[in-house]
Design a protein around this motif. Sequence first.
Motif, PDB file in Angstrom:
ATOM      1  N   VAL A 172       0.788  -1.135  -0.418  1.00  0.00           N
ATOM      2  CA  VAL A 172      -0.115  -0.245  -0.012  1.00  0.00           C
ATOM      3  C   VAL A 172       1.228   1.079  -0.259  1.00  0.00           C
ATOM      4  O   VAL A 172       0.115   2.417  -0.755  1.00  0.00           O
ATOM      5  CB  VAL A 172      -1.229   0.146   1.211  1.00  0.00           C
ATOM      6  CG1 VAL A 172      -0.239   0.418   2.118  1.00  0.00           C
ATOM      7  CG2 VAL A 172      -1.906   1.166   1.503  1.00  0.00           C
ATOM      8  N   GLU A 173       1.816   1.657   0.360  1.00  0.00           N
ATOM      9  CA  GLU A 173       2.663   2.624   0.498  1.00  0.00           C
ATOM     10  C   GLU A 173       3.576   2.367  -0.474  1.00  0.00           C
ATOM     11  O   GLU A 173       3.852   4.009  -0.782  1.00  0.00           O
ATOM     12  CB  GLU A 173       4.040   2.363   1.637  1.00  0.00           C
ATOM     13  CG  GLU A 173       3.494   1.958   3.201  1.00  0.00           C
ATOM     14  CD  GLU A 173       3.617   0.904   3.428  1.00  0.00           C
ATOM     15  OE1 GLU A 173       3.148  -0.503   2.761  1.00  0.00           O
ATOM     16  OE2 GLU A 173       3.591   0.781   4.745  1.00  0.00           O
ATOM     17  N   ARG A 225       0.802   5.338  -4.145  1.00  0.00           N
ATOM     18  CA  ARG A 225       1.469   6.383  -4.978  1.00  0.00           C
ATOM     19  C   ARG A 225       2.566   7.099  -5.760  1.00  0.00           C
ATOM     20  O   ARG A 225       3.535   6.551  -5.541  1.00  0.00           O
ATOM     21  CB  ARG A 225       1.020   7.260  -3.215  1.00  0.00           C
ATOM     22  CG  ARG A 225       2.277   7.353  -2.239  1.00  0.00           C
ATOM     23  CD  ARG A 225       2.122   8.847  -1.454  1.00  0.00           C
ATOM     24  NE  ARG A 225       2.991   7.966  -0.079  1.00  0.00           N
ATOM     25  CZ  ARG A 225       4.804   8.467  -0.199  1.00  0.00           C
ATOM     26  NH1 ARG A 225       4.665   9.095  -0.993  1.00  0.00           N
ATOM     27  NH2 ARG A 225       5.332   8.207   0.588  1.00  0.00           N
ATOM     28  N   LEU A 231      -1.520  10.940  -4.799  1.00  0.00           N
ATOM     29  CA  LEU A 231      -1.958   9.339  -4.828  1.00  0.00           C
ATOM     30  C   LEU A 231      -2.650   8.690  -5.803  1.00  0.00           C
ATOM     31  O   LEU A 231      -3.000   9.465  -6.920  1.00  0.00           O
ATOM     32  CB  LEU A 231      -2.943   9.673  -3.558  1.00  0.00           C
ATOM     33  CG  LEU A 231      -3.540  10.544  -2.652  1.00  0.00           C
ATOM     34  CD1 LEU A 231      -4.141  10.940  -1.669  1.00  0.00           C
ATOM     35  CD2 LEU A 231      -2.017   9.762  -1.958  1.00  0.00           C
ATOM     36  N   GLN A 267      -6.391   5.306  -3.896  1.00  0.00           N
ATOM     37  CA  GLN A 267      -6.361   5.975  -3.255  1.00  0.00           C
ATOM     38  C   GLN A 267      -7.803   7.324  -3.046  1.00  0.00           C
ATOM     39  O   GLN A 267      -8.252   7.330  -2.035  1.00  0.00           O
ATOM     40  CB  GLN A 267      -5.441   6.592  -2.610  1.00  0.00           C
ATOM     41  CG  GLN A 267      -4.086   4.797  -2.536  1.00  0.00           C
ATOM     42  CD  GLN A 267      -2.451   5.650  -2.239  1.00  0.00           C
ATOM     43  OE1 GLN A 267      -1.935   6.732  -2.847  1.00  0.00           O
ATOM     44  NE2 GLN A 267      -2.338   5.064  -1.048  1.00  0.00           N
ATOM     45  N   GLY A 297      -8.526  10.100   5.809  1.00  0.00           N
ATOM     46  CA  GLY A 297      -8.525   9.127   4.780  1.00  0.00           C
ATOM     47  C   GLY A 297      -7.428   8.478   4.190  1.00  0.00           C
ATOM     48  O   GLY A 297      -6.965   8.152   3.997  1.00  0.00           O
ATOM     49  N   THR A 326      -5.634   5.333   3.542  1.00  0.00           N
ATOM     50  CA  THR A 326      -5.202   4.565   2.473  1.00  0.00           C
ATOM     51  C   THR A 326      -3.847   4.761   1.835  1.00  0.00           C
ATOM     52  O   THR A 326      -3.193   4.102   0.814  1.00  0.00           O
ATOM     53  CB  THR A 326      -6.297   6.002   1.786  1.00  0.00           C
ATOM     54  OG1 THR A 326      -5.948   6.908   1.305  1.00  0.00           O
ATOM     55  CG2 THR A 326      -6.991   5.208   1.490  1.00  0.00           C
ATOM     56  N   THR A 327      -3.190   5.044   2.865  1.00  0.00           N
ATOM     57  CA  THR A 327      -0.963   5.819   2.140  1.00  0.00           C
ATOM     58  C   THR A 327      -0.575   4.195   3.151  1.00  0.00           C
ATOM     59  O   THR A 327       0.631   4.553   2.714  1.00  0.00           O
ATOM     60  CB  THR A 327      -0.839   6.130   2.639  1.00  0.00           C
ATOM     61  OG1 THR A 327      -0.913   6.914   3.239  1.00  0.00           O
ATOM     62  CG2 THR A 327      -1.239   7.590   1.632  1.00  0.00           C
ATOM     63  N   GLY A 328      -1.225   3.851   4.272  1.00  0.00           N
ATOM     64  CA  GLY A 328      -0.104   2.981   5.245  1.00  0.00           C
ATOM     65  C   GLY A 328       0.175   3.576   6.213  1.00  0.00           C
ATOM     66  O   GLY A 328       0.896   2.688   7.016  1.00  0.00           O
ATOM     67  N   SER A 329      -0.130   4.781   6.327  1.00  0.00           N
ATOM     68  CA  SER A 329       0.522   5.179   7.278  1.00  0.00           C
ATOM     69  C   SER A 329      -0.067   5.474   8.505  1.00  0.00           C
ATOM     70  O   SER A 329       0.527   5.811   9.868  1.00  0.00           O
ATOM     71  CB  SER A 329       0.818   6.857   6.557  1.00  0.00           C
ATOM     72  OG  SER A 329       0.112   7.576   6.854  1.00  0.00           O
TER      73      SER A 329
END
Lengths: 155, 770
Positions: free
Chosen positions: A76-77, A80, A85, A89, B15, B19-22
């Motif tokens: 997932v990281e 982007r 994004l 995303q 969000g 959605t970025t894994g952070s």
Amino acid sequence: MKHSIKIRINGQWYLGDVETGMTLLQFIRDEAGLTGTKAGCENGECGACTVLMDGKPVRSCIILAVEADGSEILTVEGLREGDKLHPLQQSFIETGAAQCGFCTPGMLIAGKALLDKNSNPSKEEIMEALGGHLCRCTGYKSISKSVEIAIDKIK
Amino acid sequence: MTLKHVGKSYTRNDGVEKTTGSAKYVADMKFPGMLHAKVLRSPYAHAIIKSIDTTEALKLPGVFVVLTGKDVPGPFGVAVADQYPLAKYKVRYAGEPVAAVVAVNERVAKEALKHIKVEYEPLPFVIHPKDAVADGAPILHEDLMNYNVAPYVYPQGKNIYQHFKVRKGDIEEGFEKADLVVEGETWYPYIHHVQLEPHCAVAQYNLDGTMTMYSTTQAPFVVQNCINMLHDIPLSKIQVIVPYIGGGFGGKSDVTIEPLVSCLAKAVPGRFVRLLLTREEMFIGTNLGRGAYCKYKIGLSKEGKILAMQGESYLGSGGNVDYAVNIVTGMGLAGTGPYEVPNLKLDVYGVYTNTPPIGALRGYGHPEVHFPVERLLEKAARKLGMDPVEFRLKNLLAEGKVNGIGQVVKHDTGNVVLCAEKVAKELYKSPKPNKGDNILVGRGMAAYMKTPCMPTNVQSSVFLKLNADGSVTLATGAIEMGQGTYTVLAQMTAEALDIPYEKVNVTNTVDTLISPYEWQTVASHTTWGTGNAIILAAENLKAKLKESAAKVFNTDAENIKIEGDKVVYNDKVLTWGDLALGYKNPDGSALTEPIMGEGHFVAKGVQNPDPETGQGNAAADWTQGCIGIELGIDKTTGEVHLYRLINYIDAGTIVNPQMARDQVLGAITMVISSALTETLVFSEDTGKIRNNNLVDYKIVGIEDMPEEILIDFVQTPEESGPYGAKGIGEHGTVGTAPAILNAIYDATGIDFYELPVTAEKIMMALEGGE
């Protein structure tokens, strides 16, 4: 017994001396420190740990790290591009498809795997691609809608 | 009042992180020198522990400590002090922690478990609450009558730890006058929350007497309190930290693994100890939900008015019951469903069973009792030859009617009648679709209501920190577990301060040492309680701005106006940022103080119900609604396909329509599978849960969802709520199962009263086997 392996995750090589029993999920989270990929069941049943391995979606909790030696992984990281994004995303944010966020990484990767091979999937194909990915929060509609919205964004 | 931010579907402020894994969850965190724990769990549902030998386990290299029941404090419990962090003398469910190992890593800890020798003397066990109250049933807590209990708990002995009564009117007279009496028994099985994120806690105890714990809890302040009771550490030294949690649904409320983890940390001072549950352990070693057996009888006039209702309900509550006591209350408060019942007698019993403890699960006692009420009313309408919609409308709790606990329905209580009318209109707008010869199509509906079931004086506090750039940080003790709380709270903050939504940021980690107090994130009460605190804090912040500006302009505070992000006195203007950290005189000396708004809300006027009658102002508010289902049943397989789902809910003012819709849908979705597939299966030999994985315990998948979904709102502003808002998170669970079962009846003519109604059960019934 330890094995020296290297796995390319999100474009970066990670080297490790790992036990035979270490899963790819453990390598991603503990060795590479990429905790975006989640452990929901560690038994291949929930889909939260899904990553792309050489372009194909796999459940990283039931693949050994040594099996992934030399492979290319996307988590997932890595979705982007720089600060921008990925359309998935963006659409997940717009529809509120990430509630608790725990199934989200796996859902995003499953969506990405689908859109990579099929730029214009039908509703049925979306459902098929997300099938077996469990979510306890959303009721799924916002997630499948996000994939539909992303199709238009990518076009 | 025109609202600028409340009522808008802002996208979630978490969000990007999610959605970025952070976004960080407890299991993502590592700490220096962190040790790992594993738990040895009882293989028996009921047994005496004759001996435990840990000698060999302790010899294993890498093992730090092994704890058993003799090493831990207790008993503890807020309502009933009946449990220990590790079992003492006796185990009361399969999965109960018996010993725990702390080791250098998980592998060694797991290995050490194999070297602990426990000798058990198995005892007869009981799973179903009906069996637990039968004569000769095995007794779980022999000493129950001597336990410390809260003043609102009335243990009856044997396995009954609580008896909640509701009495209204004259039940005998009511049934005497009745032209029709319908009776039935329902069973809502034990189910699990199946949060995607497994429970995890990491704790460190220091010899200076401080305890820090990161945990996947909905209730950091309850955990703090529990650690205080167990270890006698001052509350001021107990730091419980909660980042995002990956789903709660009640199963991470109160306390779960935290008491044990606090004991493990205490045994190895200075070191962090982590316990992360496996999926199997989540099923057998955390709280379950439901487990309700209800026996109801309803008397009606031939005109279709409800005259009397008698209910006897038993909540199977597990081997320890601290978290079930208030579910029993919920089953009493809402025991009539949203219907007027002039003569009422409800007895709800909380019952010990040899299952993992039953705790909060989205709905909290309400789905349990709506099930018999809505199924039996459907049956009554049929027997009376009345249209089920008309019949419901005749009896629903319209404005001016009196509910089961004696509260008069006011305008702002909500409009369940309108919800039902709207659902009926949509559900029956056209004839049933023809889906072919093999498909039986049916429609059903159920109305519902739910109250938060909170302590009478439930508290929410917030701080609004004004920053030097004029932005505002909202500090709250509320947890974000998927429901979108931080977005809704930001919207209300922007509304209350009349500033752009983008200027508000919400703390996304709760820390009991510095976060303002919040009872716990349960009961769908955050929007209501914390929202009220936000309005008070905003008033406080604005008053401070005016006071500061008054000093600067050398006038009285009432002469100062706040216009957007400006503070104005005649033609003189300051920005909020100018005052945020205190105003400086031209010579550099400070004139005013830094500004932070404080808001402290406590529910007022909510009372404990009368112990003999259950009457009183015991429900702070009610959210009401109605659900309709259209489905098809494949005659050849018994499979159920959901075609249409229609839901109207009156949750007062809706703060964020998109997120509110998704909350309702998420709640309904959970019950689609408890109606059709979900049930925990207990081994007949040992009482252990057999389907403790996500293949054998099937929750709803994307393919099981209804084809068409309409979720909409009736918005009657709630007087006690911020901007008229009240709870919405749980309510979709309440009427869904009976609505589905009413539709199954409509399709097949078969009445089901036990969940889940699986394809196999439907096939058997269609073939005449049931």
